[in-house]
Design a protein around this motif. Structure first.
Motif, PDB file in Angstrom:
ATOM      1  N   ASP A   7       0.860  -1.175   0.000  1.00 32.48           N
ATOM      2  CA  ASP A   7       0.000   0.000   0.000  1.00 32.48           C
ATOM      3  C   ASP A   7       0.902   1.232   0.000  1.00 32.48           C
ATOM      4  O   ASP A   7       2.114   1.135   0.212  1.00 32.48           O
ATOM      5  CB  ASP A   7      -0.916  -0.027   1.234  1.00 32.48           C
ATOM      6  CG  ASP A   7      -1.943   1.086   1.222  1.00 32.48           C
ATOM      7  OD1 ASP A   7      -2.436   1.425   0.127  1.00 32.48           O
ATOM      8  OD2 ASP A   7      -2.251   1.618   2.300  1.00 32.48           O
ATOM      9  N   SER A   8       0.315   2.401  -0.209  1.00 30.07           N
ATOM     10  CA  SER A   8       1.105   3.616  -0.403  1.00 30.07           C
ATOM     11  C   SER A   8       1.877   4.068   0.827  1.00 30.07           C
ATOM     12  O   SER A   8       3.030   4.495   0.707  1.00 30.07           O
ATOM     13  CB  SER A   8       0.213   4.753  -0.905  1.00 30.07           C
ATOM     14  OG  SER A   8      -0.840   4.991  -0.004  1.00 30.07           O
ATOM     15  N   ILE A  37       0.156   3.201  -6.817  1.00 29.48           N
ATOM     16  CA  ILE A  37       1.212   4.011  -7.430  1.00 29.48           C
ATOM     17  C   ILE A  37       0.697   5.423  -7.675  1.00 29.48           C
ATOM     18  O   ILE A  37       1.380   6.406  -7.382  1.00 29.48           O
ATOM     19  CB  ILE A  37       1.720   3.369  -8.742  1.00 29.48           C
ATOM     20  CG1 ILE A  37       2.468   2.073  -8.436  1.00 29.48           C
ATOM     21  CG2 ILE A  37       2.598   4.338  -9.530  1.00 29.48           C
ATOM     22  CD1 ILE A  37       3.725   2.242  -7.596  1.00 29.48           C
ATOM     23  N   HIS A  38      -0.524   5.521  -8.179  1.00 31.07           N
ATOM     24  CA  HIS A  38      -1.110   6.836  -8.429  1.00 31.07           C
ATOM     25  C   HIS A  38      -1.185   7.646  -7.130  1.00 31.07           C
ATOM     26  O   HIS A  38      -0.873   8.835  -7.115  1.00 31.07           O
ATOM     27  CB  HIS A  38      -2.492   6.702  -9.068  1.00 31.07           C
ATOM     28  CG  HIS A  38      -3.142   8.006  -9.355  1.00 31.07           C
ATOM     29  ND1 HIS A  38      -2.718   8.845 -10.358  1.00 31.07           N
ATOM     30  CD2 HIS A  38      -4.165   8.637  -8.730  1.00 31.07           C
ATOM     31  CE1 HIS A  38      -3.460   9.934 -10.345  1.00 31.07           C
ATOM     32  NE2 HIS A  38      -4.343   9.832  -9.368  1.00 31.07           N
ATOM     33  N   GLU A  39      -1.585   7.010  -6.029  1.00 28.33           N
ATOM     34  CA  GLU A  39      -1.641   7.697  -4.742  1.00 28.33           C
ATOM     35  C   GLU A  39      -0.260   8.181  -4.306  1.00 28.33           C
ATOM     36  O   GLU A  39      -0.130   9.252  -3.728  1.00 28.33           O
ATOM     37  CB  GLU A  39      -2.206   6.782  -3.653  1.00 28.33           C
ATOM     38  CG  GLU A  39      -3.678   6.520  -3.770  1.00 28.33           C
ATOM     39  CD  GLU A  39      -4.193   5.550  -2.722  1.00 28.33           C
ATOM     40  OE1 GLU A  39      -5.420   5.354  -2.701  1.00 28.33           O
ATOM     41  OE2 GLU A  39      -3.393   4.984  -1.932  1.00 28.33           O
ATOM     42  N   CYS A  40       0.756   7.402  -4.595  1.00 21.94           N
ATOM     43  CA  CYS A  40       2.122   7.749  -4.186  1.00 21.94           C
ATOM     44  C   CYS A  40       2.697   8.913  -4.977  1.00 21.94           C
ATOM     45  O   CYS A  40       3.504   9.685  -4.458  1.00 21.94           O
ATOM     46  CB  CYS A  40       3.056   6.554  -4.352  1.00 21.94           C
ATOM     47  SG  CYS A  40       2.757   5.191  -3.216  1.00 21.94           S
ATOM     48  N   VAL A  41       2.311   9.018  -6.236  1.00 24.59           N
ATOM     49  CA  VAL A  41       2.990   9.990  -7.114  1.00 24.59           C
ATOM     50  C   VAL A  41       2.058  11.043  -7.705  1.00 24.59           C
ATOM     51  O   VAL A  41       2.498  11.845  -8.515  1.00 24.59           O
ATOM     52  CB  VAL A  41       3.749   9.277  -8.247  1.00 24.59           C
ATOM     53  CG1 VAL A  41       4.791   8.333  -7.680  1.00 24.59           C
ATOM     54  CG2 VAL A  41       2.812   8.545  -9.177  1.00 24.59           C
ATOM     55  N   GLU A  42       0.793  11.075  -7.284  1.00 22.36           N
ATOM     56  CA  GLU A  42      -0.152  12.018  -7.897  1.00 22.36           C
ATOM     57  C   GLU A  42       0.268  13.466  -7.698  1.00 22.36           C
ATOM     58  O   GLU A  42      -0.020  14.317  -8.517  1.00 22.36           O
ATOM     59  CB  GLU A  42      -1.571  11.782  -7.402  1.00 22.36           C
ATOM     60  CG  GLU A  42      -1.764  12.042  -5.937  1.00 22.36           C
ATOM     61  CD  GLU A  42      -3.161  11.637  -5.472  1.00 22.36           C
ATOM     62  OE1 GLU A  42      -3.387  11.722  -4.266  1.00 22.36           O
ATOM     63  OE2 GLU A  42      -4.006  11.243  -6.282  1.00 22.36           O
ATOM     64  N   ALA A  47       6.428  13.064  -0.620  1.00 24.94           N
ATOM     65  CA  ALA A  47       7.755  12.575  -0.229  1.00 24.94           C
ATOM     66  C   ALA A  47       8.017  11.215  -0.860  1.00 24.94           C
ATOM     67  O   ALA A  47       7.183  10.325  -0.802  1.00 24.94           O
ATOM     68  CB  ALA A  47       7.839  12.477   1.286  1.00 24.94           C
ATOM     69  N   GLY A  48       9.141  11.078  -1.503  1.00 23.70           N
ATOM     70  CA  GLY A  48       9.534   9.790  -2.063  1.00 23.70           C
ATOM     71  C   GLY A  48       8.953   9.475  -3.416  1.00 23.70           C
ATOM     72  O   GLY A  48       9.222   8.405  -3.961  1.00 23.70           O
ATOM     73  N   SER A  49       8.158  10.363  -4.007  1.00 24.36           N
ATOM     74  CA  SER A  49       7.495  10.025  -5.272  1.00 24.36           C
ATOM     75  C   SER A  49       8.503   9.699  -6.374  1.00 24.36           C
ATOM     76  O   SER A  49       8.302   8.742  -7.118  1.00 24.36           O
ATOM     77  CB  SER A  49       6.535  11.130  -5.710  1.00 24.36           C
ATOM     78  OG  SER A  49       7.215  12.343  -5.932  1.00 24.36           O
ATOM     79  N   ALA A  50       9.583  10.467  -6.468  1.00 29.94           N
ATOM     80  CA  ALA A  50      10.585  10.199  -7.510  1.00 29.94           C
ATOM     81  C   ALA A  50      11.254   8.848  -7.281  1.00 29.94           C
ATOM     82  O   ALA A  50      11.475   8.087  -8.230  1.00 29.94           O
ATOM     83  CB  ALA A  50      11.623  11.322  -7.545  1.00 29.94           C
ATOM     84  N   SER A  51      11.548   8.519  -6.021  1.00 28.78           N
ATOM     85  CA  SER A  51      12.161   7.221  -5.709  1.00 28.78           C
ATOM     86  C   SER A  51      11.221   6.070  -6.031  1.00 28.78           C
ATOM     87  O   SER A  51      11.648   5.021  -6.522  1.00 28.78           O
ATOM     88  CB  SER A  51      12.548   7.151  -4.230  1.00 28.78           C
ATOM     89  OG  SER A  51      13.522   8.093  -3.922  1.00 28.78           O
ATOM     90  N   ILE A  52       9.946   6.269  -5.761  1.00 33.23           N
ATOM     91  CA  ILE A  52       8.957   5.220  -6.034  1.00 33.23           C
ATOM     92  C   ILE A  52       8.841   4.998  -7.539  1.00 33.23           C
ATOM     93  O   ILE A  52       8.826   3.852  -8.005  1.00 33.23           O
ATOM     94  CB  ILE A  52       7.604   5.569  -5.386  1.00 33.23           C
ATOM     95  CG1 ILE A  52       7.740   5.516  -3.857  1.00 33.23           C
ATOM     96  CG2 ILE A  52       6.493   4.647  -5.878  1.00 33.23           C
ATOM     97  CD1 ILE A  52       6.588   6.122  -3.091  1.00 33.23           C
TER      98      ILE A  52
END
Length: 162
Positions: A7-8, A37-42, A47-52
């Motif tokens: 989960d995110s 993934i959308h929740e992580c990088v929307e 924080a961490g979206s680029a790493s994810i």
């Protein structure tokens, strides 16, 4: 090879520690529903979206299409990513990497083995991936990710650091 569905929340927390490879080392495959993934990088500011995103591009995190939700999951008061992660873990009979309390209760009710960020840190220490849990939990908590004081104490006790 074992599978864990993420989960995110834990992904964001682990990304802040450069720890996205740890679940792979511990479980073998880390699957992530597209909604998670959308929740992580929307938002680029997450924080961490680029790493994810990099972990997805490198195949560290395996992005999966969203599962259709069974009626019992639709009715749950969970966010869409949690529902999709639970649905995927159910279908694959895998484990679940989740922090949110309601999601953990739902996983327990559905008999899905689950673990959170702090449990992952303890396992990472036991596997020699991190030397100590305390600095990791301090960084995660300091980044604004909520970890209750009791959870931190319990985690450090399990890690044999207090």
């Amino acid at each position: 090879m074992r599978i864990i569905v993420a989960d995110s929340g834990p992904l964001i927390a682990l990304a802040g520690l450069d720890g996205l490879p740890w679940p792979v080392a511990l479980w073998g495959r880390v699957l992530v529903p597209r909604t998670v993934i959308h929740e992580c990088v929307e938002r680029a500011a997450t924080a961490g979206s680029a790493s994810i995103l990099r972990a997805c591009e490198k195949g560290v995190l395996e992005v999966c299409e969203d599962e259709a939700l069974a009626d019992e999951l639709i009715a749950l008061s969970l966010d869409p990513g949690e529902k999709k992660a639970i649905a995927l873990a159910l279908r694959l009979e895998g484990s679940l990497l989740i922090d949110e309390q309601r999601g953990r209760r739902a996983a327990a009710h559905l008999r899905i083995p689950h673990i959170g960020t702090c449990g992952t840190l303890v396992l990472a220490k036991r596997a020699g991936l991190v030397p100590q849990v305390a600095p990791c939990s301090t960084r995660v908590h300091g980044s604004g990710y909520f970890l209750s004081p009791q959870l931190i104490q319990d985690t450090l006790r399990l890690a044999e650091e207090i």
